[in-house]
Design an enzyme around this catalytic site. Sequence first.
Site, PDB file in Angstrom:
ATOM      1  N   LYS A 156      -3.188  -9.881  -2.602  1.00  0.00           N
ATOM      2  CA  LYS A 156      -3.023  -9.079  -1.403  1.00  0.00           C
ATOM      3  C   LYS A 156      -4.369  -8.723  -0.766  1.00  0.00           C
ATOM      4  CE  LYS A 156      -2.950  -4.831  -2.325  1.00  0.00           C
ATOM      5  NZ  LYS A 156      -2.719  -3.417  -2.637  1.00  0.00           N
ATOM      6  N   THR A 157      -5.301  -8.280  -1.590  1.00  0.00           N
ATOM      7  CA  THR A 157      -6.606  -7.890  -1.058  1.00  0.00           C
ATOM      8  C   THR A 157      -7.296  -9.087  -0.428  1.00  0.00           C
ATOM      9  OG1 THR A 157      -6.740  -6.341  -2.887  1.00  0.00           O
ATOM     10  CG2 THR A 157      -8.741  -6.700  -1.632  1.00  0.00           C
TER      11      THR A 157
ATOM     12  N   ASP B 130      -3.145  -0.785   4.254  1.00  0.00           N
ATOM     13  CA  ASP B 130      -2.985  -1.250   2.875  1.00  0.00           C
ATOM     14  C   ASP B 130      -2.177  -0.209   2.103  1.00  0.00           C
ATOM     15  OD1 ASP B 130      -3.210  -2.767   0.664  1.00  0.00           O
ATOM     16  OD2 ASP B 130      -5.316  -2.287   0.253  1.00  0.00           O
ATOM     17  N   GLU B 131      -1.558  -0.627   1.003  1.00  0.00           N
ATOM     18  CA  GLU B 131      -0.767   0.291   0.174  1.00  0.00           C
ATOM     19  C   GLU B 131       0.240   1.069   1.025  1.00  0.00           C
ATOM     20  OE1 GLU B 131      -1.138  -0.046  -2.934  1.00  0.00           O
ATOM     21  OE2 GLU B 131      -3.249  -0.434  -3.439  1.00  0.00           O
TER      22      GLU B 131
ATOM     23  N   GLN C 154       5.515  -0.609  -6.389  1.00  0.00           N
ATOM     24  CA  GLN C 154       4.310   0.096  -6.826  1.00  0.00           C
ATOM     25  C   GLN C 154       4.121   1.426  -6.104  1.00  0.00           C
ATOM     26  OE1 GLN C 154       0.770  -2.440  -7.670  1.00  0.00           O
ATOM     27  NE2 GLN C 154       1.997  -4.077  -6.808  1.00  0.00           N
TER      28      GLN C 154
ATOM     29  N   ARG D 286      -1.671  -4.306 -14.415  1.00  0.00           N
ATOM     30  CA  ARG D 286      -3.143  -4.298 -14.309  1.00  0.00           C
ATOM     31  C   ARG D 286      -3.757  -5.339 -15.236  1.00  0.00           C
ATOM     32  NH1 ARG D 286      -3.149  -3.264  -9.849  1.00  0.00           N
ATOM     33  NH2 ARG D 286      -0.887  -3.330 -10.149  1.00  0.00           N
TER      34      ARG D 286
END
Length: 742
Positions: free
Chosen positions: A32-33, A223-224, A254, A607
Site C-alpha cells: 500500500k505504501t 492513508d489509513e 485493520q 506485522r
Amino acid sequence: MDYLEGLNEPQREAVLQTEGPLMIIAGAGSGKTRVLTYRIAHLIYHGVDPFNILALTFTNKAAAEMRQRIEKVVGTESRNVWMGTFHSIFARILRIEADKIGYSRDFSIYDTDDSKSLIRSILKELSLDDKIYRVGGVLGRISGAKNRLVSVNEYLRNTTIQADDEANRMPEMGRLYKIYQDRLRKSNAMDFDDLLFNTNVLFRDHVAVLNKYQQKFKYVMVDEFQDTNISQYLITRKLAAVHQNICVVGDDAQSIYAFRGADIQNILNFEKDYPDLKVIKLEQNYRSTQNIVKAANSVINKNKAQLRKNVWTENIEGPLIDLIKASSDNEEGNLIANSIFEEKMNNSLRNSDFAILYRTNAQSRAFEEALRRRNIKYRIIGGVSFYQRKEIKDLIAYLRFTVNQNDEEAFKRIINLPKRGIGESTVAKIVVTADENNINLWEVVSKVQQFMPGRLAAPIDNFSTLIKSFKVIANQKDAFETATHVAKNSGLLKDLHEDKTVEGLARYENVQELLNAIKEFVDNPENEDKTLSSFLQSVSLLTSADDEKDTDTDKITLMTIHAAKGLEFKHVYIVGMEEDLFPSQMMLASRADLEEERRLFYVAITRAEKKLTLAFAETRYKFGRLKTCEPSRFLNEIDPAFIRMDKSLNGREAAAATLVKSMTPRKPTVVPANLHTPSQDFVPSDTSQLTGGMKVEHPKFGFGIVKDVEVQGNDKKARIDFEKVGEKTLLLSFAKLKIHTN
DNA sequence: ATTTATATCTTTTTT
DNA sequence: AGATATAAAT
C-alpha cells in the site's frame, strides 16, 4: 517510468488512476505504501505541482518516510507536497487562518494532560462529585461529541444526548462541555479534537477560505482511511469537492481506533458519496509467509462485520507459529530474550529484525529488564515519551506562556515553579477573578495590584515582569535563543543544576536535549517559520512514533500493537496473550463484541514477515499482587494447522501445555520484585509472609516485634511494637520492613 | 505554604 | 507498583 516496473496489475492501476474518486482496499502487506508513494511520484512526474498535492498520513513519521521515498523518484521537488497527519496539517492551516475564527495565530495546543487538568479545575469550581464525573469520562464524552461535530449548542439542544447523560447520572455534562470550551477559547487554546472541529467550522463559515484550499489541493490522498473519524472525513470531502480527485487507502480489517472516534462506516459512506467511485482491491501479500498469512486470515474470518476479501501470498510456507508458555511475566521476559538471542545467532539476524508487541505499555517492563540483563539493545516506542517528562513539560510550559499569556494550563504549571509562595488557592483565585470580571488571565496577572491587592501581589508582579522580559526576547530572537534565555532566567535550569542526584543529572541533560532539538528545528531549512510559536505547535503534535532521535538503528523494537500499525519486522513476538489482557478486560466488560480486539490481533500477526511467536504467562503482577492468568481465547481462534501446539490436548488447555522454548529453562523467581537488600542479618522480606512474633526492622521506627497481622480485604495490616516509638499499625504493602532472621 | 505520612484507587489503545 | 488524594505535622 521505471517505477511502474515490478508492480502487479491492481497496484499499477491504482498508481495510474489519478483522476476522480478512488478507494484502494489494501490488505495487510499488499504494498500500500509503495502504491501511495508511486502515485504521488507519478503525479509530480507528469507535471502536477507538488503544492497542489495533499497527503494525509497517520503519523508524521510515515509522512517523512514517504517523502523520502518520493524524493528518490522525482527529486527534491517532493518537499513541497503537503504531507502529514490530519492534526499537523490542519493546525498549520488554522494557524494561518486563526483570526477568522476568533483565535490568534499563537494559539496553544492542549495535550490530554492539559485537557484533563482543565476539566479537573472546572469540576472543582462547580463542586461536582469527581467520583461520578470522572475526568477521563467527561473528556471522552466531550471528545466524542466533537468528533461527531456536535457543537456545545447542539449538545445542549439535543434531547437524546441529554437523556443519555441523565441516565449516566451526569446531567451537568452539557454545561461542562460549554464551560470547558469557553475556557479553552479564553486561553487561546485548542485541544486535539478542536484542531479538526475548528477546521470544519472554518471551512463551513468562510467560503473564501474553503475555496482557496479547494483550489490549492487538486489531489487529496488519505492513508489509513479506516481510522478516520467523521470530522476528518468531512474535511477531506469538502476539500476535494471541486476537483473530485480524492484517493483513500485503507483496510477495514485493520481498523483499530474506534475508541478515538474512527468509524468504518466512512468506508461504506464513501461509496454512497461518490457514485462514480472506482474501487481497487490489493489482495496479494508480499510481506509474510504462507503460514502467517493463513493464520491471520483464520483469525480475522471470525469477525462478522467486514468486507470480504481474499488476502493471499506466493511467498514460501515458512515455519509454524511458535507458542511460548511462561510461568510468570518476568519469565516471559527471560524466555523471549533468550529466544531472540538464539534466533539471532542461528539465522544471523540483526536486532532491528525483531519486534516485541504488547497490548498495554505497562507490559514493557519485564522485557526491558530481561534484555538489559543480556546486553541486547532495544528501543521503546511510545510509553512515557521524552516530551511527557516533567522537566520538559515545565520548560515547554514556560515557553508556551511566553508565547500565549492566556494559556491557563501552562500558567498553572509554572506560576509556582520555582517556588514563589503562590499556592493552589491563590491560583484558583486568579482564575476565578479573571472569570468573574470577564477578562483574560493575563489581565489579572499583569495588573495584580488592581484586581487582587495584598500580600501575594508582589510575587505575582515579579512573575509577570519576568514573563514580559521573556516576551521581549521572543520578539527579537529565534526559538533557540529565546528558549535558552528562558531556561536560564526562569530559574528552572538552576534548580536542576543544583540537584546532584542521578535523576537530577538526567533531568538536566533532558533539558539540554530539548534545547538541542530547538536548535535543530531552527537550523532545519525545511522549516520556514522559526519562531517559538511555530516550534511549540510542531512539538505538541508529535506522535509517539516520532519523538525518537536515536542514531543507533540496530535495536529491538518494543511497542504496543497500536503503535506497530504500518510497520513490519522479520520476527515478531506477540506477548501477553492472556484473557483480560488481550482481549483487554475493558473490552470484555463492556459487552461490545470483540471485533476490534480481534482486528488488533490481526494487525499484530500481519506485522511478521518470516516468523511469528506468541507468548503468555500463567501469573502476572497486577497492582502489586500476583494474579493467575488464563490463556487468551484468541489462541484458540488460530487455525491449528498453522501453529505448533500439543495435539494431545484440546482448546485452551492445549495452548497452556504447549512447549516451553528456552535455552535455559528456569524456575520462576519467588523473591518479590520490590525488596532485595540481602545482607548477613536480613533476608529480603516478602511482607505477606509476616506473622506474629517476628522481629522486624523499619527504616524509621527501628526494631520491633510483630504483634498482630490482620487481613483487610485485599490488604494486610500489622500491629507492631517498636522498641523506640511504641506500637504502630502499618499497612503491609507499604511497610518498608526487613524481617530479622534470628 | 510546604512537606511528610498515610490511605485509597487504579484497570487500554493515541492525535 | 505507582499515582493521587487526604490528613497531619512543620
